[in-house]
Design a protein around this motif. Structure first.
Motif, PDB file in Angstrom:
ATOM      1  N   LEU A 155       8.792  -6.583  12.659  1.00 57.90           N
ATOM      2  CA  LEU A 155       8.546  -6.201  11.266  1.00 57.90           C
ATOM      3  C   LEU A 155       7.636  -7.168  10.528  1.00 57.90           C
ATOM      4  O   LEU A 155       6.722  -6.743   9.818  1.00 57.90           O
ATOM      5  CB  LEU A 155       9.877  -6.039  10.506  1.00 57.90           C
ATOM      6  CG  LEU A 155      10.464  -4.643  10.654  1.00 57.90           C
ATOM      7  CD1 LEU A 155      11.240  -4.528  11.941  1.00 57.90           C
ATOM      8  CD2 LEU A 155      11.319  -4.271   9.485  1.00 57.90           C
ATOM      9  N   SER A 158       9.285   2.094   5.226  1.00 62.82           N
ATOM     10  CA  SER A 158       9.467   0.881   4.419  1.00 62.82           C
ATOM     11  C   SER A 158      10.660   1.058   3.471  1.00 62.82           C
ATOM     12  O   SER A 158      10.760   2.078   2.778  1.00 62.82           O
ATOM     13  CB  SER A 158       8.188   0.627   3.611  1.00 62.82           C
ATOM     14  OG  SER A 158       8.479  -0.033   2.402  1.00 62.82           O
ATOM     15  N   VAL A 159      11.524   0.062   3.452  1.00 68.27           N
ATOM     16  CA  VAL A 159      12.713   0.114   2.592  1.00 68.27           C
ATOM     17  C   VAL A 159      12.288   0.157   1.118  1.00 68.27           C
ATOM     18  O   VAL A 159      12.671   1.041   0.355  1.00 68.27           O
ATOM     19  CB  VAL A 159      13.615  -1.132   2.843  1.00 68.27           C
ATOM     20  CG1 VAL A 159      14.789  -1.155   1.871  1.00 68.27           C
ATOM     21  CG2 VAL A 159      14.096  -1.158   4.280  1.00 68.27           C
ATOM     22  N   GLY A 160      11.462  -0.817   0.737  1.00 69.16           N
ATOM     23  CA  GLY A 160      11.065  -0.927  -0.666  1.00 69.16           C
ATOM     24  C   GLY A 160      10.282   0.288  -1.136  1.00 69.16           C
ATOM     25  O   GLY A 160      10.502   0.788  -2.248  1.00 69.16           O
ATOM     26  N   ASP A 207       0.812  -1.222   0.000  1.00 72.63           N
ATOM     27  CA  ASP A 207       0.000   0.000   0.000  1.00 72.63           C
ATOM     28  C   ASP A 207       0.847   1.275   0.000  1.00 72.63           C
ATOM     29  O   ASP A 207       0.516   2.263  -0.667  1.00 72.63           O
ATOM     30  CB  ASP A 207      -0.962  -0.011   1.209  1.00 72.63           C
ATOM     31  CG  ASP A 207      -0.226  -0.199   2.528  1.00 72.63           C
ATOM     32  OD1 ASP A 207       0.666  -1.075   2.589  1.00 72.63           O
ATOM     33  OD2 ASP A 207      -0.510   0.536   3.483  1.00 72.63           O
ATOM     34  N   LEU A 208       1.979   1.265   0.715  1.00 71.85           N
ATOM     35  CA  LEU A 208       2.798   2.486   0.803  1.00 71.85           C
ATOM     36  C   LEU A 208       3.472   2.796  -0.540  1.00 71.85           C
ATOM     37  O   LEU A 208       3.603   3.965  -0.919  1.00 71.85           O
ATOM     38  CB  LEU A 208       3.864   2.339   1.899  1.00 71.85           C
ATOM     39  CG  LEU A 208       3.314   2.112   3.310  1.00 71.85           C
ATOM     40  CD1 LEU A 208       4.436   1.790   4.291  1.00 71.85           C
ATOM     41  CD2 LEU A 208       2.547   3.356   3.786  1.00 71.85           C
ATOM     42  N   ASP A 240      16.428  -9.213   9.296  1.00 69.31           N
ATOM     43  CA  ASP A 240      17.105 -10.228   8.481  1.00 69.31           C
ATOM     44  C   ASP A 240      18.209 -10.969   9.241  1.00 69.31           C
ATOM     45  O   ASP A 240      18.776 -11.930   8.718  1.00 69.31           O
ATOM     46  CB  ASP A 240      17.712  -9.575   7.220  1.00 69.31           C
ATOM     47  CG  ASP A 240      16.632  -9.205   6.204  1.00 69.31           C
ATOM     48  OD1 ASP A 240      15.460  -9.526   6.436  1.00 69.31           O
ATOM     49  OD2 ASP A 240      16.976  -8.578   5.180  1.00 69.31           O
TER      50      ASP A 240
HETATM   51  C1  UD1 Z   1      13.370  -5.028   2.579  1.00 70.55           C
HETATM   52  C2  UD1 Z   1      14.423  -6.098   2.380  1.00 70.55           C
HETATM   53  C3  UD1 Z   1      14.220  -7.253   3.364  1.00 70.55           C
HETATM   54  C4  UD1 Z   1      14.148  -6.727   4.792  1.00 70.55           C
HETATM   55  C5  UD1 Z   1      13.139  -5.582   4.904  1.00 70.55           C
HETATM   56  C6  UD1 Z   1      13.158  -4.917   6.272  1.00 70.55           C
HETATM   57  C7  UD1 Z   1      14.928  -5.950   0.011  1.00 70.55           C
HETATM   58  C8  UD1 Z   1      14.894  -6.621  -1.320  1.00 70.55           C
HETATM   59  N1  UD1 Z   1      14.351  -6.607   1.023  1.00 70.55           N
HETATM   60  O1  UD1 Z   1      12.131  -5.644   2.287  1.00 70.55           O
HETATM   61  O2  UD1 Z   1      15.314  -8.151   3.226  1.00 70.55           O
HETATM   62  O3  UD1 Z   1      13.741  -7.782   5.640  1.00 70.55           O
HETATM   63  O4  UD1 Z   1      13.420  -4.561   3.927  1.00 70.55           O
HETATM   64  O5  UD1 Z   1      14.421  -4.466   6.581  1.00 70.55           O
HETATM   65  O6  UD1 Z   1      15.508  -4.890   0.164  1.00 70.55           O
HETATM   66  N2  UD1 Z   1       4.922  -2.422   4.768  1.00 70.55           N
HETATM   67  C9  UD1 Z   1       3.620  -1.998   4.660  1.00 70.55           C
HETATM   68  N3  UD1 Z   1       3.216  -1.467   3.455  1.00 70.55           N
HETATM   69  C10 UD1 Z   1       4.057  -1.343   2.390  1.00 70.55           C
HETATM   70  C11 UD1 Z   1       5.391  -1.775   2.533  1.00 70.55           C
HETATM   71  C12 UD1 Z   1       5.801  -2.308   3.735  1.00 70.55           C
HETATM   72  O7  UD1 Z   1       2.833  -2.104   5.588  1.00 70.55           O
HETATM   73  O8  UD1 Z   1       3.640  -0.841   1.345  1.00 70.55           O
HETATM   74  C13 UD1 Z   1       5.386  -3.012   6.044  1.00 70.55           C
HETATM   75  C14 UD1 Z   1       5.769  -4.487   5.902  1.00 70.55           C
HETATM   76  O9  UD1 Z   1       4.647  -5.326   6.007  1.00 70.55           O
HETATM   77  C15 UD1 Z   1       6.727  -4.678   7.041  1.00 70.55           C
HETATM   78  C16 UD1 Z   1       7.422  -3.315   7.128  1.00 70.55           C
HETATM   79  O10 UD1 Z   1       6.599  -2.393   6.427  1.00 70.55           O
HETATM   80  O11 UD1 Z   1       6.040  -4.908   8.232  1.00 70.55           O
HETATM   81  C17 UD1 Z   1       8.816  -3.301   6.567  1.00 70.55           C
HETATM   82  O12 UD1 Z   1       8.805  -3.730   5.233  1.00 70.55           O
HETATM   83  P1  UD1 Z   1       9.766  -3.107   4.132  1.00 70.55           P
HETATM   84  O13 UD1 Z   1      10.765  -2.216   4.793  1.00 70.55           O
HETATM   85  O14 UD1 Z   1       8.926  -2.543   3.061  1.00 70.55           O
HETATM   86  O15 UD1 Z   1      10.488  -4.389   3.589  1.00 70.55           O
HETATM   87  P2  UD1 Z   1      10.828  -4.745   2.085  1.00 70.55           P
HETATM   88  O16 UD1 Z   1      11.200  -3.522   1.336  1.00 70.55           O
HETATM   89  O17 UD1 Z   1       9.798  -5.644   1.532  1.00 70.55           O
END
Ligand code: UD1
Length: 416
Positions: A327, A162-164, A124-125, A305
């Motif tokens: 997380l 969020s990283v991604g 969603d983000l 991780d």
């Molecule tokens: C990246 C890493 C992964 C690591 C994670 C957290 C890559 C390829 N992968 O994953 O190895 O474990 O960071 O350090 O870089 N969330 C939302 N909505 C969103 C996006 C995220 O609610 O749109 C939440 C997720 O459910 C989770 C938290 O945010 O609880 C962290 O996720 P995020 O930082 O986005 O992880 P990734 O980018 O998927």
């Protein structure tokens, strides 16, 4: 399906180098789509997720050539905006392509991403951020269809760092008109690496590594050569293996500042740690002492991780440790496997309470995801007797021949 057969009880000695980071490489490969030139990336690691991302780039129209450890990506003719569904569903980072493809081609079609089964992992983000940059998004039948006649820079506040999502919005902002500011951005070193890579191609980004990132839109990006950062999670995995099995290891090609949250805990637990500019030495001769508490958090907090590997160390340390996974809601699936090996762990929601035992005992365990697989391999290396780790394709997603790396340090692991 391949398995690891591990004869445990061997201490680890010697030197080992850390490959380049999976999470940097994946974001940077997605970022290549923004370039209208030729990108050469050095020291490309042989992770399954990285080769799947390279396959996607080829399908989008990039010409990918491997030369020894380097990879050349000619991005001049990228013209396909559709990410193949079967590949997108196999790697989480396929979603990072949305921002760059829209930036370059003004249209993108991607399916919901796959990746490790460690929780619901919403996007969603990512989508909210892209909408803020004037992207029209339609979600139907598991596909995400995006269109932006004109990408417009804007301010966006992430509800969670969020990283991604940070990387996706940052990349979408690069070829947008005007300035994009991302507030409450994730601060992971891999985001700084992505910023440095994009700036090397002519991008104008500042602030990565802090909670505010500012992207000034540019017309186009050109060619560059770049060497991504070392994999801090693999470095941590090696150190935690040394700590769990005992011995004396030197982990090379790593920056200690990227893993202080782990090093501080190892030091507090009495391990002998020596830090140099690009290496870390860990020696251990007596029974480890429990960390007491591990709580996963966004960077610079303790990384999710590294939680499974650190949890294994707690199972044979003296004392009690409480591990809280903040997380990912189902990222404790290695716990029941470790209990089969004799670990004393009770679970409550996202918390594991571990009372250290003298040793683990070999049995058959299943690698449920990438880091859980690495953790169970370490557990098998510590355990008395033989351990079989199944489903090791999960491990190959983010480790380069983990069995061979550990064998180099004295472990007895066979891939069968
Ligand atoms: C990246 C890493 C992964 C690591 C994670 C957290 C890559 C390829 N992968 O994953 O190895 O474990 O960071 O350090 O870089 N969330 C939302 N909505 C969103 C996006 C995220 O609610 O749109 C939440 C997720 O459910 C989770 C938290 O945010 O609880 C962290 O996720 P995020 O930082 O986005 O992880 P990734 O980018 O998927």
């Amino acid at each position: 399906m391949d398995k690891f057969v591990i004869n445990g009880g061997k201490k680890l000695f010697g030197e080992i180098s850390v490959p380049k980071a999976k999470n940097s490489y994946l974001a940077i490969l997605a970022g290549c789509v923004l370039s209208s030139g030729v990108v050469v990336l050095h020291d490309c690691p042989q992770f399954v997720d990285v080769s799947k991302m390279l396959d996607i780039l080829s399908i989008l129209g990039a010409k990918v050539k491997k030369r020894d450890r380097d990879v050349e990506i000619d991005c001049r003719y990228i013209s396909n905006y559709k990410v193949p569904q079967d590949l997108a569903r196999q790697i989480r980072s396929s979603i990072f392509l949305l921002g760059p493809i829209i930036g370059r081609l003004k249209k993108a079609l991607v399916s919901y991403p796959g990746g490790c089964d460690i929780g619901s992992r919403p996007i969603d983000l990512h989508l909210k951020g892209l909408r803020t940059l004037n992207v029209e998004i339609n979600e139907k039948f598991g596909m995400i269809e995006c269109e932006a006649h004109e990408l417009k820079g804007n301010d966006f506040h992430l509800d969670y760092p969020s990283v991604g999502a940070t990387e996706n919005i940052m990349m979408a902002g690069v070829l947008a008109k005007g300035r994009t500011r991302i507030f409450n951005a994730a601060k992971e070193p891999e985001i700084v690496d992505l910023q440095n890579f994009i700036n090397k191609m002519g991008g104008k980004i500042i602030g990565a590594g802090t909670d505010t990132i500012i992207v000034e839109g540019v017309e186009s990006l050109s060619s560059c050569e770049y060497t991504p950062m070392a994999d801090r999670i693999i470095a941590g995995t090696y150190l935690l293996a040394g700590a769990t099995c005992g011995g004396d290891i030197l982990v090379k090609d790593v920056k200690a500042c990227h893993i202080y949250s782990l090093l501080n805990k190892l030091k507090d637990a009495g391990f002998d740690i020596k830090i140099k500019s690009d290496s870390i030495r860990l020696a251990s001769s007596k029974r480890p002492v429990s960390f007491g508490k591990i709580e996963t958090m966004p960077y610079p907090g303790f990384p999710t991780d590294m939680q499974p590997q650190a949890l294994v160390l707690q199972t044979i340390s003296s004392g009690v440790c409480i591990v809280t996974e903040n997380l990912f809601e189902t990222r404790l699936k290695h716990v029941p496997e470790l209990v089969k090996m004799g670990a004393n762990i009770t679970m409550k929601d996202r918390m594991a309470i571990i009372t250290g035992v003298d040793t683990l005992y070999g049995t058959e365990v299943c690698s449920t995801d990438l880091r859980a697989g690495a953790a169970l391999t370490i557990a098998g290396m510590q355990a008395q007797g033989q351990t079989v780790v199944t489903n090791i394709h999960n491990i190959d997603r983010g480790y380069e021949k983990l069995d061979e790396a550990f064998c180099k340090l004295g472990a007895d692991i066979k891939r069968v």
